[in-house]
Design an enzyme around this catalytic site. Structure first.
Site, PDB file in Angstrom:
ATOM      1  CG  HIS A  53      46.997  46.763  47.361  1.00 52.12           C
ATOM      2  ND1 HIS A  53      48.119  45.997  47.132  1.00 52.12           N
ATOM      3  CD2 HIS A  53      46.159  45.978  48.091  1.00 52.12           C
ATOM      4  CE1 HIS A  53      47.959  44.813  47.694  1.00 52.12           C
ATOM      5  NE2 HIS A  53      46.773  44.775  48.286  1.00 52.12           N
ATOM      6  CD  GLU A  54      43.321  47.436  50.328  1.00 52.78           C
ATOM      7  OE1 GLU A  54      42.466  46.543  50.113  1.00 52.78           O
ATOM      8  OE2 GLU A  54      44.415  47.187  50.870  1.00 52.78           O
ATOM      9  CG  HIS A 114      42.094  43.564  46.991  1.00 50.31           C
ATOM     10  ND1 HIS A 114      42.351  42.223  46.819  1.00 50.31           N
ATOM     11  CD2 HIS A 114      43.123  44.049  47.731  1.00 50.31           C
ATOM     12  CE1 HIS A 114      43.486  41.913  47.416  1.00 50.31           C
ATOM     13  NE2 HIS A 114      43.981  43.011  47.970  1.00 50.31           N
ATOM     14  CB  CYS A 138      48.184  41.323  49.537  1.00 49.76           C
ATOM     15  SG  CYS A 138      46.402  41.196  49.345  1.00 49.76           S
TER      16      CYS A 138
END
Length: 178
Positions: A134-135, A138, A92
């Site tokens: 993953h994004e 966030h 990351c």
């Protein structure tokens, strides 16, 4: 276009849940362009707006082979369906220099708006499925370290804090590569 500062864990702004984009306009497109430039400069493959201190549901990605560019902008992305499970190593830009195994859905179906505000849907597997998950994490205030044991999280945090003290990483933006 501008290169933006990338927030570094444990910056509390990384834990904020991003607000939906109400209207895709020139400001959002400029943000996406700046995020892409920032991501390319940091040699990443994905970046969420929350990683650059912007509380909007915007993600940029580029999974093309090195040298070729195929930028992808996801506005207000959401996962509609998940299948299977796969474990793979993740890194990351907000946790520079650290890579750990994380289990995620093997296949997903997601939808988003493009940079013109048009809705679209796609199925993804492999690296693209991992990157989208993953994004979106966030945007929901979640980091890949949240999937790790408390011991591993503490170890990564201590090492990053040491790098900050050494001036190799600056909380609030990167000053060097860890």
């Amino acid at each position: 276009m501008a290169i933006l500062d990338i927030l570094v864990y444990p910056d509390p702004r990384l834990r904020e849940v991003a607000a939906p984009v109400a209207q895709v306009d020139d400001d959002i497109r400029r943000l996406a362009d700046d995020m892409l430039e920032t991501m390319y400069d940091a040699q990443g493959i994905g970046l969420a707006a929350t990683q650059v201190g912007v509380n909007q549901r915007v993600v940029v990605m580029d999974l093309a082979e090195e040298g070729a560019r195929q930028p992808l902008v996801l506005i207000n992305p959401e996962i509609l369906d998940r299948e299977g499970a796969a474990t793979g190593q993740e890194g990351c830009l907000s946790i520079p220099g650290f890579y750990e195994d994380v289990e995620r859905a093997e296949r997903i179906r997601f939808r988003a708006l493009d940079r013109e505000g048009r809705p679209w849907e796609q199925e993804a597997e492999g690296l693209m499925a991992v990157c989208v998950q993953h994004e979106i994490d966030h945007l929901d205030g979640k980091l890949f370290v949240d999937y790790l044991s408390e011991l591993k999280r503490k170890r990564i945090r201590r090492k990053l804090e040491k790098l900050v003290r050494q001036g190799r990483v600056n909380v609030g933006g990167q000053t060097g590569r860890a």
